[in-house]
Design a protein around this motif. Structure first.
Motif, PDB file in Angstrom:
ATOM      1  N   GLN A 353    -125.527  50.350  14.511  1.00 33.46           N
ATOM      2  CA  GLN A 353    -126.334  51.006  15.547  1.00 33.46           C
ATOM      3  C   GLN A 353    -127.366  50.046  16.136  1.00 33.46           C
ATOM      4  O   GLN A 353    -127.596  50.024  17.345  1.00 33.46           O
ATOM      5  CB  GLN A 353    -127.032  52.229  14.944  1.00 33.46           C
ATOM      6  N   GLU A 356    -125.598  47.545  18.400  1.00 35.11           N
ATOM      7  CA  GLU A 356    -125.240  48.194  19.656  1.00 35.11           C
ATOM      8  C   GLU A 356    -126.468  48.391  20.544  1.00 35.11           C
ATOM      9  O   GLU A 356    -126.414  48.181  21.755  1.00 35.11           O
ATOM     10  CB  GLU A 356    -124.582  49.536  19.350  1.00 35.11           C
ATOM     11  N   THR A 357    -127.584  48.765  19.921  1.00 33.71           N
ATOM     12  CA  THR A 357    -128.817  48.985  20.687  1.00 33.71           C
ATOM     13  C   THR A 357    -129.304  47.689  21.331  1.00 33.71           C
ATOM     14  O   THR A 357    -129.754  47.680  22.471  1.00 33.71           O
ATOM     15  CB  THR A 357    -129.900  49.559  19.767  1.00 33.71           C
ATOM     16  N   ARG A 360    -125.877  46.158  23.913  1.00 33.56           N
ATOM     17  CA  ARG A 360    -125.230  46.905  24.999  1.00 33.56           C
ATOM     18  C   ARG A 360    -126.257  47.298  26.049  1.00 33.56           C
ATOM     19  O   ARG A 360    -126.920  48.301  25.946  1.00 33.56           O
ATOM     20  CB  ARG A 360    -124.531  48.141  24.448  1.00 33.56           C
ATOM     21  N   ASP A 394    -122.374  56.796  30.549  1.00 31.42           N
ATOM     22  CA  ASP A 394    -121.882  56.521  29.196  1.00 31.42           C
ATOM     23  C   ASP A 394    -121.096  57.724  28.701  1.00 31.42           C
ATOM     24  O   ASP A 394    -121.350  58.862  29.132  1.00 31.42           O
ATOM     25  CB  ASP A 394    -123.047  56.222  28.252  1.00 31.42           C
ATOM     26  N   ILE A 396    -120.064  59.223  24.908  1.00 31.82           N
ATOM     27  CA  ILE A 396    -120.434  59.018  23.515  1.00 31.82           C
ATOM     28  C   ILE A 396    -119.634  59.985  22.637  1.00 31.82           C
ATOM     29  O   ILE A 396    -119.672  61.197  22.846  1.00 31.82           O
ATOM     30  CB  ILE A 396    -121.948  59.253  23.311  1.00 31.82           C
ATOM     31  N   LEU A 398    -119.373  61.831  19.275  1.00 30.41           N
ATOM     32  CA  LEU A 398    -120.342  62.268  18.271  1.00 30.41           C
ATOM     33  C   LEU A 398    -119.621  62.942  17.101  1.00 30.41           C
ATOM     34  O   LEU A 398    -118.403  63.164  17.131  1.00 30.41           O
ATOM     35  CB  LEU A 398    -121.357  63.219  18.910  1.00 30.41           C
ATOM     36  N   ARG A 425    -130.322  53.723  28.055  1.00 31.52           N
ATOM     37  CA  ARG A 425    -128.949  53.894  27.585  1.00 31.52           C
ATOM     38  C   ARG A 425    -128.880  53.792  26.059  1.00 31.52           C
ATOM     39  O   ARG A 425    -128.215  54.589  25.392  1.00 31.52           O
ATOM     40  CB  ARG A 425    -128.061  52.843  28.224  1.00 31.52           C
ATOM     41  N   MET A 426    -129.586  52.818  25.498  1.00 33.11           N
ATOM     42  CA  MET A 426    -129.612  52.695  24.042  1.00 33.11           C
ATOM     43  C   MET A 426    -130.305  53.894  23.405  1.00 33.11           C
ATOM     44  O   MET A 426    -129.895  54.384  22.351  1.00 33.11           O
ATOM     45  CB  MET A 426    -130.303  51.387  23.660  1.00 33.11           C
ATOM     46  N   ARG A 429    -128.053  57.046  23.209  1.00 30.90           N
ATOM     47  CA  ARG A 429    -127.075  56.980  22.113  1.00 30.90           C
ATOM     48  C   ARG A 429    -127.736  57.275  20.763  1.00 30.90           C
ATOM     49  O   ARG A 429    -127.203  58.016  19.944  1.00 30.90           O
ATOM     50  CB  ARG A 429    -126.413  55.603  22.087  1.00 30.90           C
ATOM     51  N   VAL A 433    -126.949  60.703  18.511  1.00 32.94           N
ATOM     52  CA  VAL A 433    -126.384  60.609  17.159  1.00 32.94           C
ATOM     53  C   VAL A 433    -127.231  61.410  16.171  1.00 32.94           C
ATOM     54  O   VAL A 433    -126.718  62.076  15.277  1.00 32.94           O
ATOM     55  CB  VAL A 433    -126.280  59.128  16.744  1.00 32.94           C
ATOM     56  N   TYR A 462    -127.430  64.986  31.182  1.00 33.71           N
ATOM     57  CA  TYR A 462    -126.801  64.846  29.875  1.00 33.71           C
ATOM     58  C   TYR A 462    -125.967  66.098  29.604  1.00 33.71           C
ATOM     59  O   TYR A 462    -126.465  67.223  29.703  1.00 33.71           O
ATOM     60  CB  TYR A 462    -127.866  64.661  28.800  1.00 33.71           C
TER      61      TYR A 462
END
Length: 716
Positions: A353, A356-357, A360, A394, A396, A398, A425-426, A429, A433, A462
């Motif tokens: 995670q 990715e944070t 990305r 994005d 995602i 889940l 964006r980060m 996500r 999660v 969202y």
């Protein structure tokens, strides 16, 4: 009383302003008159045509520095100069009009093209040479030469015009830059003593060299050009203008006295030689000085930009570190609630995670493969701006098979918008999660937007889709509404509305729910798709609704391409466009066929797609649960044993034939021998939950065929 005081103060200031203006007009007129007397001492035709007319340069400099209101001083001084040398008051008046009009027109033209009196750009040097000197001075030359030949009855109009034009033009080229450079001595950085010494050496060498080259018959005037280049390179306009003036004055004096390289030539030949020399001096001095100054300005601007960029990078690094610390705390809290995971699994997930944070910050390279769903997306940058924009989207995946769709727009372009886009964006996500509920995610994003120093406005939509129930839950923070494309009812989802992120001190976000039946399409987009100049946003939404309603779109990629080609202006995208579309496939009444990577992370997607197919096919809930368990065991065996460390694929196929479900799990790997891999409990469980199990393994892979008789239509 206050009003009377203001009027009295205004009346007290006006005479002072008028007095200063009048004093300036008198000084300009006096300078013009003295310059004219100097120029007339070098006259070649009659008593009033000279190859160097300093007043033209004085007048132009006065208009550029003090303003065009100085024209009365120029006009009166010109009349005073021309009255004694003209045949009468009318010729003198006409000549004075020409002498005033030429520099006035030159000043107006230069101001219109954005001329800078500092002569710190190449275009300014070109402008004062070709527009201020060579072009504008044709006015005074034409009026003066015609008046002279008519009033005195002479026939040398061409010679008089050439000498007159040469004198006025040389006055501008030699005198105007010199006068324009004088204010620079207190406007720019002062020279040190060494620079003053260098300037004195250059001027002294210029005087000596010009004096010598004008006393010899050998044409050596060009030897002064390196000195002028030295002055322009080292001292710019403050050194080049005085040196050029000295060179032009000495050359003009030599031409009027028939000395050196000008000896024995005709009047026209002398003027052409003098004009060529003076023009070369001006081009060498002012062009090189402007070029050097412009390059130095570019270098200073580049250094300032580099320093500013370094400072901004430091600030952004600090902001990202703060965000990373907050995200790490959120991830740690999430890991504490997942007690069923082992410590190593929790550590791996946390590291993934964080990576990715941090990494990305751009749009996804490809859409995820989600069994039972079709997802398509597009991003088109604005054609008028090559810089990165703030539109983003994005998809995602889940826990529990849920799918998160997010689309947002950070106002603006460039580094600031891209950094804000990456941070949000980060954050989406990470928040999804931890808790995928739309209202919870939006509240956390609102707090983040309030804490970060974002100058831009952020809109965001969202959506949370549950494949098991076929419902979408969504929250909209100031973004264009999602579009539900359905043959039964195509409509905009305008519920769950709230202001953009970070606008209000306290964000209050609510959710809205909508049923998404199989075969229907949910379209999310940014405002670049519907906004168009001279049209309201409602017109754009109506055009989008018409574009999706004019035909059926069985292929989502074709729908996206159609919208991008039909809605924006042809060949022009005024703003970035991002869109993402999701469509659940209709599974009932047809075989289920899934091709996914043999990866443990795909197993829950396969399980949820199989459960949905069994439910829509009417299979009893108990049978469906046991079939899903058997399928999960077979797929887990493929993931663990079929490919080892190398990647591979997994094919799952399900058929409902005559009251029984036939489930096929196929791989293309090479399984280890039972003695090597141990276990065997998975096959025992599969046999216990099935009516029959057939396993076919060879060098091409392994196929597991599971049959289970089921009850269709009974939910008990």
């Amino acid at each position: 009383m206050a009003g009377h005081t203001g009027v009295r103060a205004l009346r007290l200031r006006v005479p002072g302003d008028l007095g200063r203006t009048a004093a300036a007009v008198v000084l300009v007129g006096a300078a013009y008159y003295l310059g004219a007397r100097l120029g007339l001492s070098l006259s070649l035709v009659e008593r009033n045509v000279t190859p160097l007319w300093p007043p033209s340069g004085i007048a132009l400099a006065a208009f550029l520095i003090l303003g065009r209101k100085m024209w009365p001083g120029v006009a009166l001084a010109a009349l005073a100069v021309n009255l004694p040398i003209s045949t009468g008051p009318v010729p003198a008046l006409l000549t004075a009009v020409g002498n005033t009009l030429a520099p006035l027109v030159a000043a107006i033209v230069l101001e219109r093209i954005g001329f800078r009196r500092q002569l710190d750009r190449l275009r300014d040097a070109l402008a004062i040479v070709f527009l201020g000197a060579l072009a504008s001075m044709t006015i005074s030359a034409t009026i003066g030469a015609v008046t002279l030949t008519v009033s005195k009855g002479t026939h040398g109009l061409a010679g008089a015009w050439v000498v007159w034009w040469t004198g006025d033009a040389m006055g501008v080229l030699a005198v105007a830059p010199f006068l324009l450079c004088i204010p620079l001595f207190w406007e720019l950085e002062p020279w040190p003593a060494a620079r003053w010494l260098e300037a004195g050496v250059i001027l002294a060498l210029t005087i000596v060299l010009m004096w010598w080259t004008t006393r010899t018959d050998v044409p050596l005037l060009f030897l002064v050009l390196p000195l002028l280049g030295w002055a322009a390179w080292r001292l710019q306009l403050r050194g080049a203008a005085p040196a050029a003036l000295i060179a032009s004055l000495i050359a003009t004096w030599s031409a009027t006295h028939d000395l050196g390289p000008f000896r024995g030539k005709s009047l026209l030949g002398q003027m052409l030689s003098l004009q060529a020399f003076d023009a070369t001096v001006a081009l060498t001095s002012f062009f090189l000085a402007a070029l050097v100054t412009e390059r130095m300005g570019f270098a200073r601007a580049l250094m300032a930009a580099a320093a500013d960029l370094e400072e901004r990078v430091k600030d952004r690094t600090a902001e990202l570190k703060t965000t990373n610390d907050q995200l790490r705390r959120e991830i740690d809290q999430r890991h504490e609630t997942q007690q069923q995971l082992t410590r190593e699994e929790a550590k791996t997930r946390r590291e993934h995670q964080i990576a990715e944070t941090l990494q990305r910050n751009l749009l996804p390279d490809r859409m995820p493969d989600i069994p039972g769903l079709v997802v398509a997306a597009r991003y088109v940058p604005a054609t008028a701006d090559l810089h990165v924009g703030g539109d983003w989207y994005d998809v995602i995946q889940l826990r529990d098979g849920l799918i998160g769709l997010v689309i947002g727009d950070v106002a603006g372009h460039g580094l600031q918008a891209a950094a804000a886009m990456a941070q949000l964006r980060m954050a989406v996500r990470a928040y999804a999660v931890h808790d995928p509920a739309p209202a919870a995610v939006m509240r956390k994003l609102h707090r983040l937007a309030r804490e970060l120093p974002m100058a831009e406005m952020v809109t965001l939509l969202y959506v949370l889709y549950d494949p098991d129930t076929g419902t979408v839950r969504f929250t909209n923070a100031g973004h264009p509404p999602a579009l539900l494309i359905d043959n039964e009812s195509t409509q905009y989802l305008d519920g769950g509305l709230a202001p953009p992120l970070g606008v209000l001190a306290h964000g209050d976000y609510a959710e809205a729910t909508q049923r998404l039946r199989p075969g229907a399409t949910l379209l999310l987009y940014t405002d670049g798709l519907v906004e168009k100049r001279a049209l309201s946003i409602q017109d754009g939404l109506d055009r989008l609704l018409a574009a999706v309603s004019d035909a059926e779109w069985p292929d989502l990629d074709a729908l996206c391409d159609h919208l991008l080609s039909s809605l924006p202006e042809t060949g022009k995208v005024a703003d970035d466009i991002a869109l993402v579309a999701l469509r659940p496939l209709a599974l009932a009444g047809m075989p289920l066929s899934l091709d996914v990577p043999a990866d443990a992370r795909m197993l829950f997607q396969v399980r949820h797609a199989l459960r949905r197919w069994l439910r829509e096919s009417g299979v009893n809930a108990r049978d469906a649960g046991e079939i899903a368990i058997a399928c999960g065991e077979a797929c887990s065996n493929v993931v663990r044993h079929a490919y080892g460390a190398s990647p591979g694929d997994l094919h799952v196929e399900a058929l409902l034939v005559d009251g029984s479900v036939q489930l096929t799990v196929r791989d293309h790997g090479r399984w280890r021998r039972p003695a090597d891999r141990g276990g065997g409990l998975g096959l025992t469980l599969i046999n216990g939950l099935s009516d029959s199990v057939d396993i076919d393994s060879d060098t091409a892979g392994t196929t597991v065929l599971i049959r289970r008789n089921v009850v269709v239509g009974d939910e008990k």
